[in-house]
Write a protein that holds these residues in place. Structure first.
Motif, short mmCIF file in Angstrom:
data_model
loop_
_atom_site.label_atom_id
_atom_site.label_comp_id
_atom_site.label_asym_id
_atom_site.label_seq_id
_atom_site.Cartn_x
_atom_site.Cartn_y
_atom_site.Cartn_z
N TYR A 1 25.72 -3.31 -2.11
CA TYR A 1 25.29 -4.70 -2.18
C TYR A 1 23.90 -4.88 -1.57
CZ TYR A 1 25.39 -9.81 -1.93
OH TYR A 1 25.08 -11.13 -2.05
N ASP A 2 23.78 -4.94 -0.24
CA ASP A 2 22.45 -5.12 0.37
C ASP A 2 22.22 -4.20 1.56
OD1 ASP A 2 24.11 -6.23 2.26
OD2 ASP A 2 23.05 -8.14 2.43
N ARG B 1 22.97 3.33 -8.05
CA ARG B 1 22.97 2.82 -6.69
C ARG B 1 22.53 3.88 -5.68
NH1 ARG B 1 28.92 1.11 -6.06
NH2 ARG B 1 28.30 0.91 -3.87
N ALA C 1 21.54 -4.82 6.31
CA ALA C 1 20.56 -5.14 5.27
C ALA C 1 19.15 -4.89 5.76
CB ALA C 1 20.73 -6.59 4.83
N GLY D 1 23.09 -4.70 -5.77
CA GLY D 1 22.35 -5.80 -5.16
C GLY D 1 21.34 -6.46 -6.08
N ALA E 1 31.44 -8.20 -2.19
CA ALA E 1 30.99 -6.80 -2.21
C ALA E 1 31.90 -5.92 -1.36
CB ALA E 1 29.55 -6.71 -1.72
#
Length: 224
Positions: free
Chosen positions: A114-115, A206, A187, A29, A80
């Motif tokens: 990703y988020d 990550r 998110a 992200g 993603a």
């Protein structure tokens, strides 16, 4: 030539080892420079620039300029989700690259996708939210249950707004091979975890590492 989406073009972009490493690095992200992505891919800067141009042309990356710096990021959650799904297939049927150290184990427990949160903790969270009726699930579709707005409002998450992308979306988890929660709600939950300092991002990874009190708080709020 057949009509429809050009799967082969996208597959060729993702299938190159250097480009695959770049895309995987962006799954955290965080936007990265060409130099940082060259390091992730193990290639020279000119070679990295060529790969990045192809990924940009293919619509897989975005570019943001800040002063003299140029930062690359994934083009969105759809890209993603594709990378996460491909990783799941590779984990299930492909050869595995082994790296020493405990980082891979930490990635399986909790990581950024990703988020939003992914890994065993994220899959358990989605299972529990569905079991309690806070979220409703019909095959791969996830939507808010009748009590969702009040439940999330009580922990400081607003689900009443109408964002441009889905509030809830299933994202196939490569390590568990079941879905975790993506979308704007996923998110917001990750933001809540990090802002409350229940967990921290592992440096250059990550992986998301929960502190003992943070793990208890996460389980009390999302797994009880």
């Amino acid at each position: 030539m057949r009509e429809g989406p050009d799967i082969a073009r996208i597959a060729s972009l993702v299938g190159d080892p250097a480009r695959a490493n770049m895309l995987n690095a962006l799954m955290g992200g965080t936007a990265l420079t060409a130099s940082e992505l060259a390091l992730e891919a193990g290639v020279s800067l000119p070679t990295a620039s060529s790969h990045l141009s192809k990924l940009m042309e293919g619509g897989l990356l975005t570019l943001a300029r800040q002063g003299r710096h140029r930062y690359y990021g994934l083009a969105g959650p759809q890209v993603a989700g594709m990378i996460e799904a491909i990783t799941g297939v590779a984990e299930a049927v492909g050869p595995k690259r082994v790296r020493p150290g405990p980082r891979d184990g930490a990635m399986r427990v909790a990581r950024v996708c990703y988020d939003h949160l992914a890994g065993e903790q994220a899959v358990a969270m989605l299972d529990r939210l569905v079991a309690r009726g806070i979220l409703l699930r019909d095959d791969i579709e996830i939507r808010l249950g009748p009590a969702a707005a009040s439940h999330f409002s009580a922990i400081g998450i607003d689900v009443g707004a109408k964002p441009r992308r889905p509030v809830c979306r299933a994202c196939l988890d490569w390590s568990v091979r079941r879905s975790h929660l993506a979308g704007t709600l996923g998110a917001a939950i990750l933001d809540k975890i990090l802002s409350e300092k229940w967990a921290r991002r592992e440096k250059d990874s990550r992986a998301v590492v929960f502190s003992p009190p943070g793990k208890q708080a996460f389980e009390r709020v999302f797994l009880a």
